[in-house]
Every structure is written in C-alpha cells, then in structure tokens.
Scaffold this motif. Structure first.
Motif, PDB file in Angstrom:
ATOM      1  N   LYS A  14       0.921  -1.353  -0.015  1.00 41.46           N
ATOM      2  CA  LYS A  14       0.050   0.089   0.007  1.00 41.46           C
ATOM      3  C   LYS A  14       0.946   1.237   0.023  1.00 41.46           C
ATOM      4  O   LYS A  14       0.578   2.053  -0.736  1.00 41.46           O
ATOM      5  CB  LYS A  14      -0.748   0.154   1.366  1.00 41.46           C
ATOM      6  CG  LYS A  14      -2.018  -1.026   1.120  1.00 41.46           C
ATOM      7  CD  LYS A  14      -2.910  -0.615   2.286  1.00 41.46           C
ATOM      8  CE  LYS A  14      -4.210  -1.637   2.248  1.00 41.46           C
ATOM      9  NZ  LYS A  14      -4.850  -1.526   3.540  1.00 41.46           N
TER      10      LYS A  14
ATOM     11  N   LYS B  12       2.305   1.595  -3.233  1.00 41.20           N
ATOM     12  CA  LYS B  12       1.285   2.156  -4.260  1.00 41.20           C
ATOM     13  C   LYS B  12       0.818   3.472  -4.144  1.00 41.20           C
ATOM     14  O   LYS B  12       0.836   4.453  -5.305  1.00 41.20           O
ATOM     15  CB  LYS B  12       0.173   1.268  -4.279  1.00 41.20           C
ATOM     16  CG  LYS B  12      -1.032   1.702  -5.118  1.00 41.20           C
ATOM     17  CD  LYS B  12      -2.183   0.694  -4.948  1.00 41.20           C
ATOM     18  CE  LYS B  12      -3.496   1.028  -5.787  1.00 41.20           C
ATOM     19  NZ  LYS B  12      -4.463   0.163  -5.452  1.00 41.20           N
TER      20      LYS B  12
ATOM     21  N   LYS C 232       3.692   5.590  -5.585  1.00 42.65           N
ATOM     22  CA  LYS C 232       3.970   5.774  -6.929  1.00 42.65           C
ATOM     23  C   LYS C 232       2.655   6.649  -7.490  1.00 42.65           C
ATOM     24  O   LYS C 232       2.833   7.158  -8.605  1.00 42.65           O
ATOM     25  CB  LYS C 232       3.506   4.405  -7.776  1.00 42.65           C
ATOM     26  CG  LYS C 232       4.763   3.443  -7.707  1.00 42.65           C
ATOM     27  CD  LYS C 232       4.551   2.174  -8.265  1.00 42.65           C
ATOM     28  CE  LYS C 232       5.659   1.291  -8.074  1.00 42.65           C
ATOM     29  NZ  LYS C 232       5.356  -0.312  -8.608  1.00 42.65           N
ATOM     30  N   LYS C 233       1.531   6.694  -6.685  1.00 43.65           N
ATOM     31  CA  LYS C 233       0.612   7.801  -7.140  1.00 43.65           C
ATOM     32  C   LYS C 233       0.917   9.040  -7.304  1.00 43.65           C
ATOM     33  O   LYS C 233       0.705   9.920  -7.974  1.00 43.65           O
ATOM     34  CB  LYS C 233      -0.580   7.358  -6.129  1.00 43.65           C
ATOM     35  CG  LYS C 233      -1.858   7.789  -6.745  1.00 43.65           C
ATOM     36  CD  LYS C 233      -2.802   7.407  -5.538  1.00 43.65           C
ATOM     37  CE  LYS C 233      -4.468   7.901  -5.861  1.00 43.65           C
ATOM     38  NZ  LYS C 233      -5.532   7.465  -5.254  1.00 43.65           N
TER      39      LYS C 233
END
Length: 173
Positions: free
Chosen positions: A165, A168, A171-172
């Motif tokens: 998480k 992620k 990266k967002k």
C-alpha cells in the motif's frame, strides 16, 4: 465627464487663441493679430503707439500663459495615462505573482506528501523485515508451534500488504 472637461478646455483655449482680452487702464480690449477692438469697434488707430504696444505686450503675455497652461494640461494628461498604464502593469504582475506562489505552494505540498509517503514506506519495510527475520530466527530454533507459526505468517502478510500500500501510494504521487 472627461469628454466634457476636455471639450470645455479646448473651446476655452480656442477662444483665447483667436482673440485675447486685455485690460488696460480699466478698459477691456480684444486683441486679434494686429487689430485692437473695444466694445466691438476697431480702436487700433485711435490709440497711440505706446498704448498699442502695451496692449500687444499684455496680449502676448496672456497668450504665452495660456500656451503654458495648455502644455501643463497635456503633460498632466500624459502623466495620468502613464500612471494608469503602470497601475495596470502592476496589477498584472501581482496577479502573476499570486499565480506563481499558488503553484509553488502546490508543488511544496506534493513534495511534502511524497516525503511522508517515502517515510511511511521505509517504516513499513523496516517492520516487515524485522518481523520476517524474527520469524526465521524462531523457526530455525524450532520454537514455533503450528498456531504461533500461523500467527507469524499472518502478521508478516499484513506487514507486506502495508508495504505494498505504501509503495502504491508513493507511485501515485
């Protein structure tokens, strides 16, 4: 309002540029080129040379004063236009500056969020590695029961999910 003011000044200036009113010895004369009028009658030849010269000199002084006033008015108008132009430019610059500051603040917020996400990822990875190494250490020593082993695997899985998480989220950004 500005148009009326300009029109009045123009008419006023034109009126005095054609005929100058001059007062000499409590008598009002209108001077137009080389003609001196009093009460609508030409009195140029009636006046002596000295009086004529005084009247022409006064008319010339008045004409120069009016030209000076006209020049000052033009300069004032030009200065006013320049000030308005500078005011508009200043407002434009201030607007651009606010826009730039807003963009900079937004960029700073993104950088701060990214740093926070990186910190969370590092923390999650550290916890996952620590739990994994402790599990392996206990497993090698044979000190884990099947029940404890299931708990450890579940814990490690949760920590790995936490790591995923955090990756992620990073990266967002």
């Amino acid at each position: 309002m500005k148009l009326k003011f300009t029109l009045i000044i123009t008419l006023f200036s034109l009126g005095f540029s054609f005929a100058q009113e001059v007062t000499l010895d409590n008598q009002i004369y209108q001077v137009d080129n080389k003609t001196i009028m009093s009460n609508g009658e030409d009195v140029t030849n009636v006046l002596n040379e000295e009086q004529q010269q005084k009247i022409f000199d006064l008319a010339e002084v008045k004409r120069k004063e009016l030209k000076q006033i006209e020049l000052e008015q033009k300069a004032s108008k030009k200065a006013k236009k320049q000030a308005e132009k500078q005011s508009k430019q200043l407002k434009k610059i201030e607007k651009q500056q606010k826009k730039t500051q807003k963009a900079l603040k937004k960029k700073e917020n993104v950088i701060a969020k990214k740093a926070k996400a990186e910190k969370q990822l590092a923390k999650a990875e550290k916890e996952a590695k620590k739990a994994q190494s402790k599990y392996e250490k206990l497993s090698k020593k044979g000190k884990l029961s099947t029940e404890d082993e299931a708990k450890w695997l579940k814990k490690i899985e949760k920590l790995n999910d936490k790591v995923a998480k955090a990756e992620k989220k990073l990266k967002k950004l």
